[in-house]
Write a protein that holds these residues in place. Sequence first.
Motif, PDB file in Angstrom:
ATOM      1  N   ALA A  57       0.726  -0.999  -0.244  1.00 10.01           N
ATOM      2  CA  ALA A  57       0.250  -0.465  -0.042  1.00 10.01           C
ATOM      3  C   ALA A  57       1.044   1.109  -0.182  1.00 10.01           C
ATOM      4  O   ALA A  57       0.217   2.306  -1.088  1.00 10.01           O
ATOM      5  CB  ALA A  57      -0.795   0.184   1.623  1.00 10.01           C
ATOM      6  N   LYS A  58       2.157   1.241   0.572  1.00  7.98           N
ATOM      7  CA  LYS A  58       2.895   2.054   0.831  1.00  7.98           C
ATOM      8  C   LYS A  58       3.906   2.409  -0.215  1.00  7.98           C
ATOM      9  O   LYS A  58       4.730   3.290  -0.761  1.00  7.98           O
ATOM     10  CB  LYS A  58       3.752   2.479   2.005  1.00  7.98           C
ATOM     11  N   GLY A  59       4.248   1.469  -1.106  1.00 15.41           N
ATOM     12  CA  GLY A  59       5.241   1.037  -1.791  1.00 15.41           C
ATOM     13  C   GLY A  59       6.280   1.858  -1.436  1.00 15.41           C
ATOM     14  O   GLY A  59       7.132   2.094  -2.083  1.00 15.41           O
ATOM     15  N   ARG A  60       6.658   0.715  -0.469  1.00 11.64           N
ATOM     16  CA  ARG A  60       7.973   1.368   0.022  1.00 11.64           C
ATOM     17  C   ARG A  60       9.106  -0.046   0.386  1.00 11.64           C
ATOM     18  O   ARG A  60       7.826  -1.406   0.068  1.00 11.64           O
ATOM     19  CB  ARG A  60       7.257   0.783   2.097  1.00 11.64           C
ATOM     20  N   PRO A  61       9.865   0.103   0.081  1.00  9.93           N
ATOM     21  CA  PRO A  61      10.697  -1.267  -0.447  1.00  9.93           C
ATOM     22  C   PRO A  61      10.589  -1.996   0.389  1.00  9.93           C
ATOM     23  O   PRO A  61      10.930  -1.908   1.910  1.00  9.93           O
ATOM     24  CB  PRO A  61      12.306  -0.903  -0.605  1.00  9.93           C
TER      25      PRO A  61
ATOM     26  N   PRO B 199       4.175   2.304  10.212  1.00  5.88           N
ATOM     27  CA  PRO B 199       5.593   3.692   9.876  1.00  5.88           C
ATOM     28  C   PRO B 199       4.875   4.631   9.383  1.00  5.88           C
ATOM     29  O   PRO B 199       3.467   4.365   9.776  1.00  5.88           O
ATOM     30  CB  PRO B 199       5.686   2.796   8.217  1.00  5.88           C
ATOM     31  N   SER B 200       5.123   5.666   8.945  1.00  4.80           N
ATOM     32  CA  SER B 200       4.671   7.017   8.789  1.00  4.80           C
ATOM     33  C   SER B 200       4.220   6.569   7.503  1.00  4.80           C
ATOM     34  O   SER B 200       3.720   6.264   6.394  1.00  4.80           O
ATOM     35  CB  SER B 200       5.765   8.268   7.984  1.00  4.80           C
ATOM     36  N   ALA B 201       2.126   7.345   7.655  1.00  8.35           N
ATOM     37  CA  ALA B 201       1.109   7.100   7.035  1.00  8.35           C
ATOM     38  C   ALA B 201       1.747   7.784   5.344  1.00  8.35           C
ATOM     39  O   ALA B 201       0.041   8.246   4.814  1.00  8.35           O
ATOM     40  CB  ALA B 201      -0.072   7.103   7.573  1.00  8.35           C
ATOM     41  N   ASN B 202       2.208   7.716   4.929  1.00  5.09           N
ATOM     42  CA  ASN B 202       2.785   8.152   3.669  1.00  5.09           C
ATOM     43  C   ASN B 202       2.929   7.381   2.434  1.00  5.09           C
ATOM     44  O   ASN B 202       3.670   6.560   2.665  1.00  5.09           O
ATOM     45  CB  ASN B 202       3.749   9.525   3.560  1.00  5.09           C
ATOM     46  N   LEU B 203       3.177   7.630   1.437  1.00  2.00           N
ATOM     47  CA  LEU B 203       3.528   7.044   0.621  1.00  2.00           C
ATOM     48  C   LEU B 203       4.968   7.399   0.151  1.00  2.00           C
ATOM     49  O   LEU B 203       5.739   7.964   0.878  1.00  2.00           O
ATOM     50  CB  LEU B 203       3.645   7.460  -1.235  1.00  2.00           C
TER      51      LEU B 203
ATOM     52  N   PRO C 210       6.989  13.371   1.809  1.00  2.00           N
ATOM     53  CA  PRO C 210       7.249  14.234   3.073  1.00  2.00           C
ATOM     54  C   PRO C 210       5.733  13.401   4.399  1.00  2.00           C
ATOM     55  O   PRO C 210       4.453  12.616   3.864  1.00  2.00           O
ATOM     56  CB  PRO C 210       7.107  15.512   3.069  1.00  2.00           C
ATOM     57  N   SER C 211       6.420  12.792   5.637  1.00  2.00           N
ATOM     58  CA  SER C 211       5.204  12.187   6.381  1.00  2.00           C
ATOM     59  C   SER C 211       4.154  13.179   6.686  1.00  2.00           C
ATOM     60  O   SER C 211       4.620  14.263   6.164  1.00  2.00           O
ATOM     61  CB  SER C 211       6.326  12.177   8.123  1.00  2.00           C
ATOM     62  N   PRO C 212       3.398  12.683   6.718  1.00  2.00           N
ATOM     63  CA  PRO C 212       1.579  13.256   7.383  1.00  2.00           C
ATOM     64  C   PRO C 212       1.583  13.618   8.797  1.00  2.00           C
ATOM     65  O   PRO C 212       1.494  12.854   9.806  1.00  2.00           O
ATOM     66  CB  PRO C 212       0.507  12.369   7.202  1.00  2.00           C
TER      67      PRO C 212
ATOM     68  N   ARG D 279      17.058  11.872   0.191  1.00  2.00           N
ATOM     69  CA  ARG D 279      15.454  11.796  -0.515  1.00  2.00           C
ATOM     70  C   ARG D 279      14.619  11.118   0.036  1.00  2.00           C
ATOM     71  O   ARG D 279      13.470  10.627  -0.651  1.00  2.00           O
ATOM     72  CB  ARG D 279      16.153  11.997  -2.015  1.00  2.00           C
ATOM     73  N   HIS D 280      14.611  10.966   1.294  1.00  3.68           N
ATOM     74  CA  HIS D 280      13.054  10.234   1.807  1.00  3.68           C
ATOM     75  C   HIS D 280      12.357  10.811   2.733  1.00  3.68           C
ATOM     76  O   HIS D 280      11.152  10.621   2.595  1.00  3.68           O
ATOM     77  CB  HIS D 280      14.350  10.086   3.101  1.00  3.68           C
ATOM     78  N   TYR D 281      12.517  12.908   2.280  1.00  5.02           N
ATOM     79  CA  TYR D 281      11.349  13.411   3.044  1.00  5.02           C
ATOM     80  C   TYR D 281      11.014  13.960   2.085  1.00  5.02           C
ATOM     81  O   TYR D 281      10.967  15.413   1.606  1.00  5.02           O
ATOM     82  CB  TYR D 281      11.623  14.055   4.217  1.00  5.02           C
TER      83      TYR D 281
HETATM   84 MG    MG Z   1       8.717   7.073   6.915  1.00  7.83          MG
END
Ligand code: MG
Length: 357
Positions: A60-64, A147-151, A155-157, A238-240
Amino acid sequence: MMAGMTEVIEVNPEHPDPAAIARAAARLRAGGLVAFPTETVYGLGVNALDAAAVRRLFQAKGRPSTDPLIVHITSLQALTVLVSERPAIVDSLAARFWPGPLTLVLPRSPAVPMEVTASLDTIAVRMPAHPVAHALITAAGIPVAAPSANLFSRPSPTRAAHVLEDLHGRIDIVVDAGETTVGVESTVLDVTGEQPMILRLGAVTPEMLREVLGTVGVRHTHEPPPTGPLPSPGLLERHYSPRAPLTLYEGPDALRSLFRDATAAVAAGQRVGLMLARGDLDGATFSVEPHARQNVTVRELGPELSDVARTLYGALRDLDNASVDAILARAFSTADGLGLAIADRMRRAAAGRVVHT
Ligand code: MG
Ligand code: TXA
């Protein structure tokens, strides 16, 4: 991926309705994806002991899948299921900082699915202070990986609207309790080694940790990346990031350079977003022709550093939503305290585009 609607459940941030919390908690227990506020940022929660649900969360997050999650608990008792060993220092740290924005990296128990920790033999755990997070996790009766609820890489929500911007239709529920208070993610502290090490700066500052630990190491993001696997993937640059390139102006002449570059960009027909401190525009050498004013969007942060932290990610999203071509941001650096975490996040958002003046 989840098709369909995301249910928004509004609750009072201090006294959430128990029936509303029970509904969200039931969804969590059933393997659902439930976003909820913590004092730092909104998290996307899932049952930490349900491997299939954790895999859906990554999707859902597209997180590796190589980026491990933080597990959220509401009692020290809950640690026993998660860790194989409890270093002596944990009790002093918990007594001082939990509940609160401190995440501890500890030796992982085999009971925790590998998906949660990205196959590491350590696990990150924290006890959030937000009444809604506390009520939800307690009602669910399970450890909640969040995790933070962002793609991924957004930026974190800090508001439910930010969660929906990124994840509407991809998650089951967002529990909306308004804006979060801290605004930057928790401090991540690794206590598995000889020397406790800060892997990510946050509202629990190095000075605060030193009062308990004596000494603490800090892994600064501007140090060259270590070779081999990253000790904490949150160290990725480039994480945020906002979508528009952000240039960060540091040093004594930062404002003058920022306004000079902004003036040139606007003259060249670009739309610019400016991230400033309150008062920066007073007497600034920055003036644009009336017809070009619509091409300038300004966000003024402050006056306190805690205000900057709370509103930083929201400001980045606002500027993105204004479809600017470039963001020019002034640094809010300080030698210690919360300014370190703010500088860390802004440097990451800048991904190397830093102008030293
Ligand atoms: Mg995060
Ligand atoms: O404030 C916060 O920490 C928020 C709220 C929701 O609690 N959560 C959050 O989670 O920021 P996330 O997934 O966006 O960031 C977790 C960070 C990442 O940098 C990750 O690499 C690091 O924690 N981490 C997780 N497990 C780790 C481990 N076993 N060893 C080292 N770092 C770890």
